[in-house]
Design a protein around this motif. Structure first.
Motif, short mmCIF file in Angstrom:
data_model
loop_
_atom_site.label_atom_id
_atom_site.label_comp_id
_atom_site.label_asym_id
_atom_site.label_seq_id
_atom_site.Cartn_x
_atom_site.Cartn_y
_atom_site.Cartn_z
N VAL A 259 0.83 -1.20 0.00
CA VAL A 259 0.00 0.00 0.00
C VAL A 259 0.87 1.25 0.00
O VAL A 259 0.74 2.13 -0.86
N GLU A 260 1.79 1.35 0.95
CA GLU A 260 2.64 2.54 1.02
C GLU A 260 3.75 2.34 2.04
O GLU A 260 3.72 1.40 2.85
N THR A 261 4.71 3.26 2.00
CA THR A 261 5.75 3.36 3.04
C THR A 261 5.78 4.80 3.50
O THR A 261 5.72 5.72 2.69
N ILE A 262 5.83 4.98 4.81
CA ILE A 262 5.96 6.32 5.39
C ILE A 262 7.10 6.25 6.39
O ILE A 262 6.96 5.65 7.46
N GLY A 263 8.25 6.85 6.03
CA GLY A 263 9.41 6.76 6.91
C GLY A 263 9.84 5.31 7.02
O GLY A 263 10.14 4.64 6.03
N ASP A 264 9.86 4.80 8.24
CA ASP A 264 10.25 3.41 8.45
C ASP A 264 9.05 2.47 8.46
O ASP A 264 9.21 1.26 8.66
N ALA A 265 7.84 3.00 8.30
CA ALA A 265 6.63 2.17 8.35
C ALA A 265 6.35 1.57 6.97
O ALA A 265 6.44 2.26 5.96
N TYR A 266 6.02 0.29 6.96
CA TYR A 266 5.76 -0.45 5.72
C TYR A 266 4.39 -1.10 5.85
O TYR A 266 4.12 -1.77 6.84
N MET A 267 3.51 -0.89 4.86
CA MET A 267 2.13 -1.38 4.94
C MET A 267 1.79 -2.23 3.72
O MET A 267 2.00 -1.81 2.59
N VAL A 268 1.28 -3.45 3.98
CA VAL A 268 0.81 -4.31 2.89
C VAL A 268 -0.56 -4.85 3.25
O VAL A 268 -0.97 -4.83 4.43
N VAL A 269 -1.26 -5.37 2.23
CA VAL A 269 -2.59 -5.93 2.47
C VAL A 269 -2.75 -7.17 1.61
O VAL A 269 -2.23 -7.25 0.49
N GLY A 270 -3.48 -8.15 2.13
CA GLY A 270 -3.84 -9.35 1.39
C GLY A 270 -5.35 -9.36 1.18
O GLY A 270 -6.11 -9.01 2.08
N GLY A 271 -5.79 -9.74 -0.04
CA GLY A 271 -7.21 -9.74 -0.34
C GLY A 271 -7.72 -8.45 -0.91
O GLY A 271 -8.91 -8.29 -1.14
N VAL A 272 -6.85 -7.49 -1.18
CA VAL A 272 -7.16 -6.21 -1.81
C VAL A 272 -6.00 -5.91 -2.78
O VAL A 272 -4.83 -6.10 -2.40
N PRO A 273 -6.28 -5.47 -3.99
CA PRO A 273 -7.58 -5.12 -4.59
C PRO A 273 -8.33 -6.32 -5.17
O PRO A 273 -9.46 -6.18 -5.61
N VAL A 274 -7.66 -7.49 -5.22
CA VAL A 274 -8.32 -8.69 -5.74
C VAL A 274 -8.64 -9.60 -4.55
O VAL A 274 -7.74 -10.10 -3.89
N PRO A 275 -9.93 -9.81 -4.23
CA PRO A 275 -10.29 -10.66 -3.09
C PRO A 275 -9.82 -12.11 -3.31
O PRO A 275 -9.99 -12.67 -4.39
N VAL A 276 -9.18 -12.68 -2.29
CA VAL A 276 -8.75 -14.08 -2.33
C VAL A 276 -9.03 -14.69 -0.96
O VAL A 276 -8.92 -14.01 0.08
N PRO A 277 -9.37 -15.98 -0.90
CA PRO A 277 -9.67 -16.60 0.40
C PRO A 277 -8.43 -16.82 1.27
O PRO A 277 -8.54 -17.00 2.49
N THR A 278 -7.25 -16.82 0.65
CA THR A 278 -6.01 -17.12 1.40
C THR A 278 -5.26 -15.85 1.81
O THR A 278 -4.05 -15.87 1.99
N HIS A 279 -5.99 -14.73 1.95
CA HIS A 279 -5.32 -13.46 2.25
C HIS A 279 -4.52 -13.51 3.55
O HIS A 279 -3.42 -12.97 3.64
N ALA A 280 -5.05 -14.15 4.57
CA ALA A 280 -4.35 -14.19 5.87
C ALA A 280 -3.06 -15.01 5.79
O ALA A 280 -2.02 -14.60 6.33
N GLU A 281 -3.12 -16.18 5.11
CA GLU A 281 -1.92 -17.00 4.98
C GLU A 281 -0.83 -16.27 4.21
O GLU A 281 0.36 -16.32 4.57
N ARG A 282 -1.21 -15.56 3.15
CA ARG A 282 -0.22 -14.83 2.35
C ARG A 282 0.49 -13.77 3.18
O ARG A 282 1.72 -13.63 3.13
N VAL A 283 -0.30 -13.01 3.93
CA VAL A 283 0.30 -11.95 4.74
C VAL A 283 1.14 -12.54 5.86
O VAL A 283 2.22 -12.02 6.20
N ALA A 284 0.70 -13.65 6.45
CA ALA A 284 1.47 -14.30 7.51
C ALA A 284 2.82 -14.78 6.99
O ALA A 284 3.87 -14.57 7.64
N ASN A 285 2.84 -15.42 5.82
CA ASN A 285 4.10 -15.87 5.24
C ASN A 285 4.99 -14.68 4.87
O ASN A 285 6.22 -14.73 5.04
N PHE A 286 4.37 -13.61 4.38
CA PHE A 286 5.14 -12.40 4.07
C PHE A 286 5.78 -11.84 5.34
O PHE A 286 6.95 -11.42 5.33
N ALA A 287 5.03 -11.83 6.45
CA ALA A 287 5.56 -11.32 7.73
C ALA A 287 6.75 -12.15 8.20
O ALA A 287 7.75 -11.61 8.68
N LEU A 288 6.66 -13.48 8.07
CA LEU A 288 7.79 -14.34 8.45
C LEU A 288 9.01 -14.03 7.59
O LEU A 288 10.15 -14.00 8.09
#
Length: 671
Positions: free
Chosen positions: A528-557
């Motif tokens: 989505v964006e970066t502001i300074g040292d903050a980094y923001m991502v989203v799963g399931g937007v803009p294309v809805p997917v049922p595995t949005h939580a798993e994708r973001v969790a793996n990305f976080a790891l």
């Protein structure tokens, strides 16, 4: 450079037509167009000049003179007008500073591209030296490796004199010799330059018709001024025969330049005041001017700044000969006091001799110094005030030097940093020009370039949003009933910023974000964006997917693993990040027209941000809703318990530990 050949083409096309140019270039056997910053062989320019003489039936000296005039106008139109206009207040100062201008441009462009000195970097550029004569004329000394091109100089200098100083000049060759220099034989041409000021017709008419009035005024002012004042006037106005202009000033012209202040004090004219003794001690002088040297007529070193002593330890032994440790790169003159005095108004570039440098310097590029010479008559010594000749931070690092080695008052510090950006801009400009030429010649590649542009646009905005904006349509906000949002930041980022240079922060964040950006592609989540040292991502937007939580969790790891490869510029240890994840509904839409951004709105965004801010270093903090989406998905999760969340009250949260079914290489997207 192609700039010169482009100028020659423009001259022929403008004055003689496109057909003449086509005929000329075919006879010379050269291409139709030239890239501005591309280096071309001297033979191409020589061929064009030679064929122009034959095709047009004009002698070479007239062609070159005409080219010189046109080249001046071409430089002005190409953006060098202000740079040239500010070189000097009169023609003498203008010519005297041509070498300095060339030196600056060669430093900026890393090539010898200048106003008159327009030859490739691997060749030695022309040099200029000017001398005033008692009758107001000047002798211009022109030194060049290339024979037969001296007639360009009167064209350029004449055009500059007329445009900038409203004077007409005549230039006549009074001497032409060859001199043996360090790099071989040089052509040495001496021009006699005489000048005639021009007056507009109206001013000339008024001046003529009011001559009697001026005579009367002159007598009146003379009666009001004392003899002492008149002597001061003559002294202050420089009426000693050393005027730049050969037309003698009348007594009236001297008088009308006077502005009286109080009791006989003159506003014009300046007499400097010097202290009876020098109010600076030796240690302060050598520290304040860390790159300076004083040497006598035998080139024996009498004094040196602290920084140059540090780099060339031999200078600590006073009395050693300077030419044992340095050679003169510019101007190309023998290393003698008489040669240096001859070019006293030129910038001097010294280079250290490799064989005399300490062992640690043997593998590094040699240090170059650039500065001015000042002859001290009372001491019979020469002062060389100089600075390191460095273009970029890379050159500074190559010599294992630091910004701290350069005095705070020395603009070389700023030049190195600013030039870093300028070089990048020049490289970009060069690339754009190449692309333009490629598109002109190879129009079939247009579609390929269009696809590249679209790929860049899709990297900034979701594809369907970008397509709607391209078509001029309004992008409606969309509601997403469930998505997973992640926030991260750098632990103790504020403290790091307080203890580091801005460039170190930029490098650290860039290194980190490059790693994170690659992971967004691996796990198919939207940044989505970066502001300074903050980094923001989203799963399931803009294309809805049922595995949005798993994708973001793996990305976080993957983020936690990737952060270990980024160094903290303060401690030298790997940086630590906090990660927070929350799942819930959001509203998404495009905000703004200039630099439009695809933004998310809703309480889900706030809670995800709270998960990050209330998190623990190097841990992934989950809200209860994110936990519910992940608890049956092969992730190892531990309970943190109930915590007080600012603005939300008590919340039950968890920590994500690992993915039990994926390896580290799979998480990082490595084969």
């Amino acid at each position: 450079y192609g700039f010169i050949n482009t100028c020659l083409k423009s001259l022929v096309v403008e004055k003689y037509g496109e057909e003449t140019w086509e005929k000329l270039r075919l006879q010379a056997g050269v291409q139709d167009s030239f890239l501005t910053f591309e280096v071309y062989k001297d033979e191409i320019t020589m061929q064009l000049v030679d064929k122009a003489c034959k095709v047009l039936g004009v002698p070479a000296d007239l062609v070159l003179r005409e080219f010189g005039k046109y080249f001046f106008e071409f430089c002005k139109r190409s953006g060098y007008d202000h740079m040239l206009r500010t070189l000097g207040g009169n023609l003498y100062e203008f010519i005297e500073n041509l070498d300095a201008l060339h030196s600056y441009l060669s430093l900026s462009y890393q090539a010898s591209f200048g106003f008159v000195c327009f030859f490739p970097q691997e060749m030695n550029a022309p040099s200029f030296r000017v001398e005033k004569n008692e009758d107001g004329s000047m002798h211009l000394h022109y030194y060049s490796d290339r024979r037969g091109l001296c007639h360009i100089v009167p064209g350029i200098i004449g055009a500059a004199a007329l445009d900038f100083f409203n004077i007409e000049i005549s230039m006549k060759i009074v001497n032409q010799t060859e001199e043996e220099e360090r790099t071989g034989k040089k052509e040495h041409i001496v021009f006699l330059v005489t000048q005639t000021p021009l007056f507009p017709c109206k001013e000339r008419k008024e001046f003529s018709s009011s001559s009697q009035c001026l005579v009367d005024s002159e007598k009146q002012i003379e009666n009001q001024l004392s003899k002492e004042d008149l002597e001061k006037v003559k002294s202050a106005s420089g009426d000693t025969g050393n005027s730049v202009c050969p037309v003698k000033k009348s007594h009236w012209k001297t008088l009308r330049g006077i502005i009286t202040l109080g009791k006989g004090k003159l506003l014009r004219g300046f007499d400097p005041v010097y202290p009876k003794s020098l109010w600076i001690d030796t240690k302060t002088f050598c520290n304040g001017l860390p790159f300076h040297m004083v040497f006598d007529k035998e080139l024996k070193v009498k004094q040196a700044g602290v920084s140059i002593q540090k780099i060339v330890p031999g200078l600590q032994t006073m009395g050693i000969c300077l030419d044992q440790y340095f050679r003169i790169v510019h101007p190309e003159v023998p290393f003698t006091i008489s040669s240096i005095q001859k070019f006293i108004n030129s910038q001097f570039v010294f280079q250290t001799r490799r064989e005399m440098m300490p062992e640690s310097w043997k593998e590094r590029p040699m240090l170059e110094l650039r500065g001015q010479m000042m002859w001290m008559e009372s001491l019979q010594c020469m002062l060389y005030l100089c600075s390191p000749l460095l273009r970029t931070l890379h050159e500074l690092e190559e010599r294992q030097m630091h910004i701290a080695d350069i005095a705070p008052h020395d603009v070389t510090r700023d030049l190195i940093l600013l030039n870093q950006q300028r070089l990048a801009e020049m490289e970009l400009s060069n690339q754009l020009e190449r692309k333009k030429e490629e598109l002109r010649v190879l129009s079939k590649h247009l579609e390929e370039e269009k696809k590249k542009t679209e790929a860049l646009l899709y990297a900034m905005l979701p594809q369907h949003v970008a397509n709607q904006l391209k078509e001029g349509k309004r992008v409606e906000a969309g509601e997403f009933k469930e998505c997973t949002i992640l926030f991260s930041d750098v632990v103790t980022f504020t403290n790091i910023c307080a203890q580091c240079e801005p460039i170190q922060i930029v490098l650290m964040l860039n290194s980190m974000y490059l790693r994170f950006d690659r992971l967004t592609t691996v796990h198919d989540v939207y940044k989505v964006e970066t502001i300074g040292d903050a980094y923001m991502v989203v799963g399931g937007v803009p294309v809805p997917v049922p595995t949005h939580a798993e994708r973001v969790a793996n990305f976080a790891l993957g983020m936690i693993m990737a952060a270990k490869g980024v160094q903290n510029p303060v401690s030298g240890n790997p940086i630590q990040i906090r990660v927070g994840i929350h799942t819930g509904p959001v509203l998404a839409g495009v905000v703004g027209e200039k630099m439009p951004r695809y933004c998310l709105f809703g309480d889900t965004v706030n809670i995800a941000s709270r998960m990050e801010s209330h998190g623990v270093p190097s841990k992934i903090h989950l809200s209860s809703s994110a936990y519910q989406c992940l608890k049956y998905k092969n992730f190892e999760i531990t309970e943190r318990g109930e915590i007080e969340v600012k603005g939300k009250g008590k919340m039950h949260t968890y920590f994500l530990i690992r993915n039990k079914s994926a390896t580290e290489n799979e998480i990082m997207g490595r084969p």
